[in-house]
Design a protein around this motif. Sequence first.
Motif: not given
Length: 128
Positions: A54-66
């Motif tokens: 999945v290419w999604d910057g917002h979700l990538a940032a969210f998951v990395r922050a998690l």
Amino acid sequence: MPEDDDLATLKKQTSHGDRIDEAGAEEETRDFVEDIVSELEAIEAGQQQKTISVWDGHLAAFVRALEENPEQMENVGHALQQRLEMGQEEADRSEILRLALRVGFQEAAPEEFEAVREAVREQATNGL
């Protein structure tokens, strides 16, 4: 009042057009389940990958922050497990994403997602 609801439901179920529509929908669902079974067999045979991207910057940032905040990651994992009525276990990145997709599909397309469950059951019994 409930009798009126029952009567209305019975009328809807016994009307000619509804039964034809229902038969067509059942055939479409059956075809979809068979497509899923075919894909599961291809994955099992090594012809298809198990992974999805999945290419999604917002979700990538969210998951990395998690990942940087284990307590929050645990809370999210437990919330997703609870929505799917699963036991609460520690969830890593992959599990969080897997659970989130399942919750999303179940919420947005419950009938189509049920086809996945049916296909998995069918594939599991094919080898018996």
